[in-house]
Design a protein around this motif. Structure first.
Motif, mmCIF file in Angstrom:
data_model
loop_
_atom_site.group_PDB
_atom_site.id
_atom_site.type_symbol
_atom_site.label_atom_id
_atom_site.label_comp_id
_atom_site.label_asym_id
_atom_site.label_seq_id
_atom_site.Cartn_x
_atom_site.Cartn_y
_atom_site.Cartn_z
ATOM 1 N N THR A 159 0.844 -1.189 0.000
ATOM 2 C CA THR A 159 0.000 0.000 0.000
ATOM 3 C C THR A 159 0.876 1.234 0.000
ATOM 4 O O THR A 159 1.923 1.278 0.632
ATOM 5 C CB THR A 159 -0.932 0.023 1.232
ATOM 6 N N THR A 160 0.439 2.258 -0.718
ATOM 7 C CA THR A 160 1.224 3.480 -0.823
ATOM 8 C C THR A 160 0.605 4.619 -0.035
ATOM 9 O O THR A 160 1.107 5.716 -0.048
ATOM 10 C CB THR A 160 1.351 3.908 -2.294
ATOM 11 N N ASP A 161 -0.476 4.364 0.667
ATOM 12 C CA ASP A 161 -1.144 5.383 1.459
ATOM 13 C C ASP A 161 -0.307 5.671 2.706
ATOM 14 O O ASP A 161 -0.083 4.800 3.531
ATOM 15 C CB ASP A 161 -2.542 4.893 1.850
ATOM 16 N N ASP A 162 0.165 6.904 2.853
ATOM 17 C CA ASP A 162 1.048 7.250 3.972
ATOM 18 C C ASP A 162 0.321 7.359 5.298
ATOM 19 O O ASP A 162 0.944 7.406 6.347
ATOM 20 C CB ASP A 162 1.769 8.565 3.683
ATOM 21 N N THR A 163 -1.010 7.407 5.288
ATOM 22 C CA THR A 163 -1.758 7.556 6.536
ATOM 23 C C THR A 163 -2.441 6.255 6.945
ATOM 24 O O THR A 163 -3.359 6.277 7.741
ATOM 25 C CB THR A 163 -2.816 8.667 6.393
ATOM 26 N N THR A 164 -2.001 5.143 6.413
ATOM 27 C CA THR A 164 -2.601 3.861 6.733
ATOM 28 C C THR A 164 -2.279 3.471 8.170
ATOM 29 O O THR A 164 -1.127 3.482 8.581
ATOM 30 C CB THR A 164 -2.077 2.769 5.788
ATOM 31 N N ALA A 165 -3.320 3.139 8.935
ATOM 32 C CA ALA A 165 -3.108 2.668 10.302
ATOM 33 C C ALA A 165 -2.620 1.229 10.242
ATOM 34 O O ALA A 165 -3.177 0.406 9.529
ATOM 35 C CB ALA A 165 -4.401 2.763 11.096
ATOM 36 N N ARG A 166 -1.563 0.937 10.989
ATOM 37 C CA ARG A 166 -0.990 -0.401 11.002
ATOM 38 C C ARG A 166 -0.893 -0.910 12.433
ATOM 39 O O ARG A 166 -0.730 -0.146 13.365
ATOM 40 C CB ARG A 166 0.390 -0.396 10.361
ATOM 41 N N CYS A 167 -0.976 -2.212 12.564
ATOM 42 C CA CYS A 167 -0.858 -2.859 13.863
ATOM 43 C C CYS A 167 0.592 -2.779 14.337
ATOM 44 O O CYS A 167 1.510 -3.091 13.584
ATOM 45 C CB CYS A 167 -1.290 -4.318 13.749
ATOM 46 N N PRO A 168 0.808 -2.386 15.587
ATOM 47 C CA PRO A 168 2.178 -2.336 16.085
ATOM 48 C C PRO A 168 2.782 -3.727 16.314
ATOM 49 O O PRO A 168 3.996 -3.871 16.388
ATOM 50 C CB PRO A 168 2.054 -1.572 17.399
ATOM 51 N N GLU A 169 1.944 -4.753 16.405
ATOM 52 C CA GLU A 169 2.437 -6.107 16.644
ATOM 53 C C GLU A 169 2.879 -6.796 15.350
ATOM 54 O O GLU A 169 3.974 -7.308 15.255
ATOM 55 C CB GLU A 169 1.364 -6.955 17.339
ATOM 56 N N CYS A 170 1.981 -6.816 14.342
ATOM 57 C CA CYS A 170 2.289 -7.557 13.115
ATOM 58 C C CYS A 170 2.586 -6.646 11.928
ATOM 59 O O CYS A 170 3.087 -7.114 10.910
ATOM 60 C CB CYS A 170 1.159 -8.516 12.763
#
Length: 135
Positions: A97-108
């Motif tokens: 994904t190239t979206d810079d504001t994508t929320a990501r899980c800190p674990e995985c």
């Protein structure tokens, strides 16, 4: 490659559009299903089903029998639609994904929904302060 891409391709093999639904690419899922349905309707003539469980079961049985008895060219066309749907689902899942504001899980590190309190991939708890923004 990642497991998610292979699952999307497998689901698209079972039914074009299903792998895209798994990836939550709803427009592509509907588009691939409608393409498959239009091509199928071109080669297979079925009576309109009655809206009962038994009527739908009979129609599905007739559809599977008709698909199994197709000639070579219609089978190749339906196979091509399925193959293209599989490749599209695989590539969609495999591309970063190239979206810079994508929320990501800190674990995985996988993409999460903003409105979820847990990661759908590893089930780690998420709260507003623990989400990592990419960028």
């Amino acid at each position: 490659m990642n497991r998610r891409a292979w699952i999307a391709a497998l689901l698209s093999f079972l039914q074009p559009g299903l792998g895209h639904a798994y990836l939550r690419a709803w427009r592509r899922a509907v588009t691939w299903f409608l393409v498959w349905a239009a091509v199928t309707a071109t080669f297979v003539e079925l009576p309109s089903p009655s809206l009962t469980v038994e009527g739908l079961r009979q129609t599905a049985t007739q559809l599977f029998a008709a698909l199994g008895g197709l000639d070579l060219v219609p089978s190749l066309v339906l196979s091509a639609v399925t193959a293209f749907a599989m490749v599209d689902a695989f590539r969609l899942a495999a591309e970063p994904t190239t979206d810079d504001t994508t929320a990501r899980c800190p674990e995985c590190g996988k993409e999460t929904d903003e409105d979820l309190d847990f990661c759908p991939w590893c089930t780690a708890e998420l709260d507003g302060g623990r989400r990592e923004e990419t960028g």
